[in-house]
Write a protein that holds these residues in place. Structure first.
Motif, mmCIF file in Angstrom:
data_model
loop_
_atom_site.group_PDB
_atom_site.id
_atom_site.type_symbol
_atom_site.label_atom_id
_atom_site.label_comp_id
_atom_site.label_asym_id
_atom_site.label_seq_id
_atom_site.Cartn_x
_atom_site.Cartn_y
_atom_site.Cartn_z
ATOM 1 N N UNK A 133 17.242 39.117 -14.766
ATOM 2 C CA UNK A 133 18.368 39.431 -13.889
ATOM 3 C C UNK A 133 19.104 40.684 -14.371
ATOM 4 N N UNK A 134 19.152 40.885 -15.692
ATOM 5 C CA UNK A 134 19.833 42.074 -16.222
ATOM 6 C C UNK A 134 19.213 43.359 -15.684
ATOM 7 N N UNK A 135 17.906 43.326 -15.425
ATOM 8 C CA UNK A 135 17.240 44.532 -14.915
ATOM 9 C C UNK A 135 17.254 44.595 -13.380
ATOM 10 N N UNK A 136 17.494 43.426 -12.741
ATOM 11 C CA UNK A 136 17.513 43.407 -11.269
ATOM 12 C C UNK A 136 18.930 43.678 -10.732
ATOM 13 N N UNK A 137 19.938 43.416 -11.584
ATOM 14 C CA UNK A 137 21.339 43.593 -11.165
ATOM 15 C C UNK A 137 21.643 44.967 -10.554
ATOM 16 N N UNK A 138 21.158 46.068 -11.148
ATOM 17 C CA UNK A 138 21.498 47.378 -10.571
ATOM 18 C C UNK A 138 21.127 47.508 -9.091
ATOM 19 N N UNK A 139 20.014 46.868 -8.700
ATOM 20 C CA UNK A 139 19.617 46.941 -7.286
ATOM 21 C C UNK A 139 20.680 46.289 -6.402
ATOM 22 N N UNK A 140 21.327 45.251 -6.944
ATOM 23 C CA UNK A 140 22.319 44.515 -6.155
ATOM 24 C C UNK A 140 23.716 45.100 -6.251
ATOM 25 N N UNK A 141 23.883 46.171 -7.016
ATOM 26 C CA UNK A 141 25.233 46.709 -7.197
ATOM 27 C C UNK A 141 25.658 47.605 -6.032
ATOM 28 N N UNK A 142 24.736 47.934 -5.141
ATOM 29 C CA UNK A 142 25.076 48.809 -4.005
ATOM 30 C C UNK A 142 26.094 48.137 -3.093
ATOM 31 N N UNK A 143 27.136 48.855 -2.763
ATOM 32 C CA UNK A 143 28.186 48.303 -1.899
ATOM 33 C C UNK A 143 28.108 48.834 -0.479
ATOM 34 N N UNK A 144 27.192 49.756 -0.256
ATOM 35 C CA UNK A 144 26.810 50.139 1.104
ATOM 36 C C UNK A 144 25.285 50.131 1.122
ATOM 37 N N UNK A 145 24.729 49.834 2.278
ATOM 38 C CA UNK A 145 23.272 49.823 2.379
ATOM 39 C C UNK A 145 22.793 50.997 3.226
ATOM 40 N N UNK A 146 21.911 51.785 2.643
ATOM 41 C CA UNK A 146 21.152 52.794 3.380
ATOM 42 C C UNK A 146 19.706 52.647 2.881
ATOM 43 N N UNK A 147 18.744 53.185 3.602
ATOM 44 C CA UNK A 147 17.346 53.025 3.154
ATOM 45 C C UNK A 147 17.109 53.507 1.721
ATOM 46 N N UNK A 148 17.995 54.345 1.180
ATOM 47 C CA UNK A 148 17.799 54.810 -0.191
ATOM 48 C C UNK A 148 17.982 53.698 -1.213
ATOM 49 N N UNK A 152 16.555 51.796 -5.256
ATOM 50 C CA UNK A 152 17.555 51.862 -6.331
ATOM 51 C C UNK A 152 17.298 50.698 -7.276
ATOM 52 N N UNK A 153 17.005 51.008 -8.498
ATOM 53 C CA UNK A 153 16.748 49.917 -9.428
ATOM 54 C C UNK A 153 16.286 50.436 -10.764
ATOM 55 N N UNK A 154 16.115 49.503 -11.684
ATOM 56 C CA UNK A 154 15.673 49.874 -13.018
ATOM 57 C C UNK A 154 14.140 49.864 -13.075
ATOM 58 N N UNK A 155 13.521 50.854 -13.731
ATOM 59 C CA UNK A 155 12.054 50.881 -13.780
ATOM 60 C C UNK A 155 11.450 49.602 -14.362
ATOM 61 N N UNK A 156 12.142 48.983 -15.331
ATOM 62 C CA UNK A 156 11.595 47.747 -15.921
ATOM 63 C C UNK A 156 11.598 46.624 -14.889
#
Ligand SMILES: [Zn+2]
Ligand SMILES: [Zn+2]
Length: 310
Positions: A133-148, A152-156
């Motif tokens: 989860x520590x490595x997946x959290x960054x993907x969930x930190x987005x507060x707006x959603x766009x296709x970019x 967005x996430x950690x390589x690991x």
């Protein structure tokens, strides 16, 4: 001979260009038929709201997009599974020799389903394991959603996900080959290219503000709104909608959440980590924080029992 040089989905420009054109088309149809909009001058602003992209550009979106190898990781994982499956199936005796378009349909469908199930399993693991989860959290930190945000996430996070889904795609591909004579059929590559394009389109729509919902049919195919719910910061949405293409896995395992029409929710990690409290505000945060936090967690776990700080 199987044309492996053509199997990397990211190497084919149309895999990105066609989904991008379809994204625009679906957004325009959403404006016309869901919102019942009639002013075409506003339609484009509905599909690409400048405010969302401005907020994204101000944070980490584009930096991360340039740095991320997400697409190559994902494409490379599938291709490796297929190469391994060919080696395994080629060494055995096929169970059946279904050919023609039926054979192609079997190969594409089994590989797609197996890969999609593997993706569901790896995504649940990324949420269930405190370390992952520590490595997946960054993907969930987005507060707006766009296709970019899709990449967005950690390589690991991406590598671990690829490793977990690998045996599922492999098993599906081996079974598919064993039923169809032991080798990939001519049309299968094209079919998998279409599947990759659908994946790109679904990923872009799921990470957009276009709240398209399929109602009951989400049990079979997940609509964009289900992944938007997966990115919700609200407690009632936690641990829902792990699937990417097919809704059957979320439906079967009780994790499907189909929102009410017009249901409103904030996006982000959780209610306590929004705005100024968001721990991932720069690209450096995304890349460094998970490593530091995972190292601290592992260090804590392997500390000898009875050891106390001075
Ligand atoms: Zn997730
Ligand atoms: Zn996502």
């Amino acid at each position: 001979m199987f044309g492996w040089t053509n199997t990397l989905p990211v190497a084919e420009p149309e895999i990105v260009a066609v989904p991008a054109a379809l994204f625009l088309l679906i957004g325009l149809l959403d404006y016309r038929f869901r919102l019942r909009g009639t002013r075409w001058s506003r339609a484009l602003a509905h599909v690409f709201p400048a405010e969302l992209y401005r907020r994204q550009a101000n944070s980490i979106g584009f930096v991360n997009y340039c740095l991320s190898l997400a697409l190559i990781f994902k494409g490379g994982g599938v291709v490796t599974s297929l190469i391994a499956a060919q080696a395994i199936a080629g060494a055995g005796v096929p169970l059946a020799g279904v050919g023609g378009w039926t054979g192609v349909a079997i190969q594409v469908a089994l590989i797609w389903l197996a890969h999609d199930f593997g993706n569901y399993v790896q995504h649940r693991a990324q949420h269930a394991s405190p370390l992952l989860w520590r490595f997946h959290r960054p993907h969930h930190s987005a507060e707006v959603l766009t296709p970019f945000v899709q990449i967005q996430g950690h390589p690991i996070d991406l590598l671990v996900g690829m490793a977990i889904e690998f045996p599922f795609t492999l098993a599906g591909a081996v079974l598919a080959l064993m039923l169809t004579g032991g080798s990939f059929l001519g049309g299968t590559l094209g079919g998998l290219g279409v599947v990759a394009g659908i994946g790109q389109l679904k990923g872009a729509l799921g990470h957009s503000h276009l709240a398209i919902c399929f109602g009951w049919w989400n049990r079979l195919v997940l609509a964009p709104v289900t992944h938007q719910i997966h990115h919700s910061a609200e407690a009632r949405h936690r641990g829902r909608n792990f699937g990417s293409n097919f809704g059957i896995w979320d439906w079967m395992f009780g994790t499907l959440y189909v929102p009410e029409p017009g249901e409103r929710f904030r996006l982000g990690l959780d209610a306590a980590s929004l705005g100024a409290d968001n721990p991932y505000r720069t690209a450096a945060d995304i890349y460094c924080e998970p490593v530091a936090s995972a190292a601290a967690m592992v260090g804590e776990a392997i500390r000898p029992v009875g050891f106390k700080d001075a």
